[in-house]
Design a protein around this motif. Sequence first.
Motif, PDB file in Angstrom:
ATOM      1  N   ARG A 125       0.888  -1.134   0.063  1.00 21.27           N
ATOM      2  CA  ARG A 125      -0.035  -0.071   0.071  1.00 21.27           C
ATOM      3  C   ARG A 125       0.762   1.129   0.066  1.00 21.27           C
ATOM      4  O   ARG A 125       0.642   2.181  -0.706  1.00 21.27           O
ATOM      5  CB  ARG A 125      -0.952  -0.129   1.341  1.00 21.27           C
ATOM      6  CG  ARG A 125      -2.260  -0.176   0.871  1.00 21.27           C
ATOM      7  CD  ARG A 125      -3.385   0.274   1.847  1.00 21.27           C
ATOM      8  NE  ARG A 125      -2.835   0.214   3.158  1.00 21.27           N
ATOM      9  CZ  ARG A 125      -3.083  -1.041   3.974  1.00 21.27           C
ATOM     10  NH1 ARG A 125      -3.393  -2.005   3.556  1.00 21.27           N
ATOM     11  NH2 ARG A 125      -2.378  -0.767   5.279  1.00 21.27           N
TER      12      ARG A 125
ATOM     13  N   ASP B  70       1.260   4.112  -2.944  1.00 19.11           N
ATOM     14  CA  ASP B  70       0.837   5.709  -2.683  1.00 19.11           C
ATOM     15  C   ASP B  70       1.956   6.198  -2.955  1.00 19.11           C
ATOM     16  O   ASP B  70       1.991   7.224  -3.696  1.00 19.11           O
ATOM     17  CB  ASP B  70       0.954   5.762  -1.150  1.00 19.11           C
ATOM     18  CG  ASP B  70      -0.492   5.585  -0.506  1.00 19.11           C
ATOM     19  OD1 ASP B  70      -1.324   5.116  -1.244  1.00 19.11           O
ATOM     20  OD2 ASP B  70      -0.609   5.603   0.640  1.00 19.11           O
TER      21      ASP B  70
ATOM     22  N   SER C 181     -10.449  -2.666   2.927  1.00 16.64           N
ATOM     23  CA  SER C 181     -10.482  -1.981   4.235  1.00 16.64           C
ATOM     24  C   SER C 181     -10.773  -2.972   5.404  1.00 16.64           C
ATOM     25  O   SER C 181     -10.513  -2.793   6.405  1.00 16.64           O
ATOM     26  CB  SER C 181     -11.497  -0.842   4.470  1.00 16.64           C
ATOM     27  OG  SER C 181     -12.623  -1.441   4.314  1.00 16.64           O
TER      28      SER C 181
ATOM     29  N   GLN D 242     -10.711   2.474  -4.819  1.00 14.66           N
ATOM     30  CA  GLN D 242      -9.650   2.959  -3.975  1.00 14.66           C
ATOM     31  C   GLN D 242      -9.924   4.058  -3.169  1.00 14.66           C
ATOM     32  O   GLN D 242      -9.522   4.272  -2.135  1.00 14.66           O
ATOM     33  CB  GLN D 242      -8.501   3.163  -4.861  1.00 14.66           C
ATOM     34  CG  GLN D 242      -7.251   3.726  -4.381  1.00 14.66           C
ATOM     35  CD  GLN D 242      -6.313   4.009  -5.293  1.00 14.66           C
ATOM     36  OE1 GLN D 242      -6.269   4.416  -6.595  1.00 14.66           O
ATOM     37  NE2 GLN D 242      -4.806   4.017  -5.079  1.00 14.66           N
TER      38      GLN D 242
ATOM     39  N   ASN E 208      -9.942   4.050   0.804  1.00 16.42           N
ATOM     40  CA  ASN E 208      -9.002   5.064   1.528  1.00 16.42           C
ATOM     41  C   ASN E 208      -9.879   5.748   2.755  1.00 16.42           C
ATOM     42  O   ASN E 208      -9.478   5.877   3.813  1.00 16.42           O
ATOM     43  CB  ASN E 208      -8.421   6.233   0.800  1.00 16.42           C
ATOM     44  CG  ASN E 208      -7.355   5.877  -0.308  1.00 16.42           C
ATOM     45  OD1 ASN E 208      -6.884   4.795   0.196  1.00 16.42           O
ATOM     46  ND2 ASN E 208      -6.723   6.679  -0.749  1.00 16.42           N
TER      47      ASN E 208
ATOM     48  N   ASN F  16      -8.924   5.200   6.529  1.00 21.10           N
ATOM     49  CA  ASN F  16      -8.865   6.488   7.593  1.00 21.10           C
ATOM     50  C   ASN F  16      -9.604   6.286   8.668  1.00 21.10           C
ATOM     51  O   ASN F  16      -9.290   6.745   9.545  1.00 21.10           O
ATOM     52  CB  ASN F  16      -9.195   7.810   6.467  1.00 21.10           C
ATOM     53  CG  ASN F  16      -7.937   8.254   5.810  1.00 21.10           C
ATOM     54  OD1 ASN F  16      -6.706   7.584   6.032  1.00 21.10           O
ATOM     55  ND2 ASN F  16      -7.989   9.011   5.008  1.00 21.10           N
TER      56      ASN F  16
ATOM     57  N   GLY G  98      -3.416  10.184   0.838  1.00 23.37           N
ATOM     58  CA  GLY G  98      -4.676   9.254   0.567  1.00 23.37           C
ATOM     59  C   GLY G  98      -5.808  10.161   0.317  1.00 23.37           C
ATOM     60  O   GLY G  98      -6.281  10.030  -1.043  1.00 23.37           O
TER      61      GLY G  98
END
Length: 516
Positions: free
Chosen positions: A200, A204, A236, A267, A271, A275, A337
């Motif tokens: 990941r 990024d 997630s 995505q 994200n 978060n 993100g």
Amino acid sequence: MTTNNLESVYFLLVDDLDENLLALEALLRREGLVLLKAKSGAEALELLLQHEVALALLDVQMPEMSGFELAELMRGTERTRSVPIIFLTAGSADQQRRFRGYEAGAIDFLQKPIEPDILKSKAAVFFELYRRRQEVARYATSLEEADRYKDAFLAMLAHELRNPLAPLRNGLEVLSKTPGEDMARDVLAMLKRQVSHMSRLIDDLLDISRIRSGKIELRLDDASIQCVVETALDLSRPMMETAQHQLTVHMPETPIRLNMDVTRIAQAVGNLLNNAAKYTADQGEISLDIRLDGDILVIIVADNGIGIPADKLEHIFELFMQIEDAQTYSQGGLGIGLALVRRIIDMHGGSITAESGGLRKGSTFTMRLPGARVGTAVQTHTAAPPLVEDKQEKSLRILVVDDNIDAAQTVTWMLEMLGHDVIQAHAGESALEKAHDFKPDAILLDIGLPDISGYDVCRQLRQKDAFKNTIIIAQTGWGQKRDRDMAFESGFDHHLVKPASPDDFTRVLKLGRTRA
Ligand code: ADP
């Protein structure tokens, strides 16, 4: 920066009398200064075309073109518009003449006979000023260059880091399907978690350079949001489960369709969910709500976590922006993100906003995407079942070509577990030979090979009748449109970006030959 590195500074002296020009020259001469002399307005304009001038000293009274007229012409041209002008006048200039002079762009008037010290000190100011500007311009250029190098470096770094990651991930995938001790299982699970965390971060890193250079590309498809949500939830799930959050999902039963890049929207939603999981203390409550408002698809991710201070709300979508206090909760991140989420949503013509009641009051992110409609055909996303359980109906002969031997080996294991008959080659020429002897049904071809490129290998294969029906799949670290186009032009059927998952392989092998 030393004076030696600096270019010369040019002053322009314009006077119809030779003796005046010589006198000025004698007064102003200094190291690093080039004095350009003109005896008429026409000559002066000629010189201005050739040189960038730091100061122009213009005699007002000249026979053909007066100093004022010359100044007006200079003001009318982009190149000379901001050259500072000092007029040299014989006798005192009256109010009206001064006014005209200032209108023409004068910054000063000096009266003849010229007071040497005054002229010298004024000239020195313009000399220094110009030098400073040169220095600043040089710094700006080198900064820009350094910035470009850094972006290119980041892209390269991310790309290089993905190479060793691909065999690691594939190797773990293979191991996890092999029976073993309990302890080995735990270690394996830990390794898988860490490797996917690292993947990941590397993704990024790659996205940073894409955001900065504006090179994110969308692959638009008409798809249902339901499939996107499935993928986002998969993304997630590990974080949600580790922190034991309670996740509630509200979504209409009927499919809502939208023209979108499925991977990127998944995505973006993923994200936001990650978060929410990261910035909420364990056993928190997180919700994902999806609804249709006219033709706007509204996606809301809310949590009851640490919240966002009001003065930070408008900044959290900026690249590299991280709230310091929040970092104790975070399990690592690069602060990209949300910048990526906003970019993706912008590119779809939508918007994203964040709200929070403040610290420890939770956060709510709302995405809006236009152009949505209730879809009739339910096209559920058939996420391919895990690799090993999913035996191909037909066993294929597959040639795997990769100069990274570990990468080739792990892909080979995976394909063998699917029941295929696999051989390897580690360079272009040997791939051509082995293809000739082995007659594979499919070839998985890396592009960057030590001798000839994968594109060339594919082109040569396609020229032979024996390989007209072979499924040829490109595998590269680069997923830009240019790379895909190059692959298809060279005769590839499919293009996979490394590290390709077992699902990706299964999918493209099932699709078969597409560009016959
Ligand atoms: P990262 O999470 O990698 O730091 P992001 O761009 O995803 O970067 O988020 C930027 C910052 O916004 C985070 O560092 C965090 O301070 C804050 N933030 C994002 N989502 C949330 C949330 N759900 N609750 C509280 N703070 C958040």
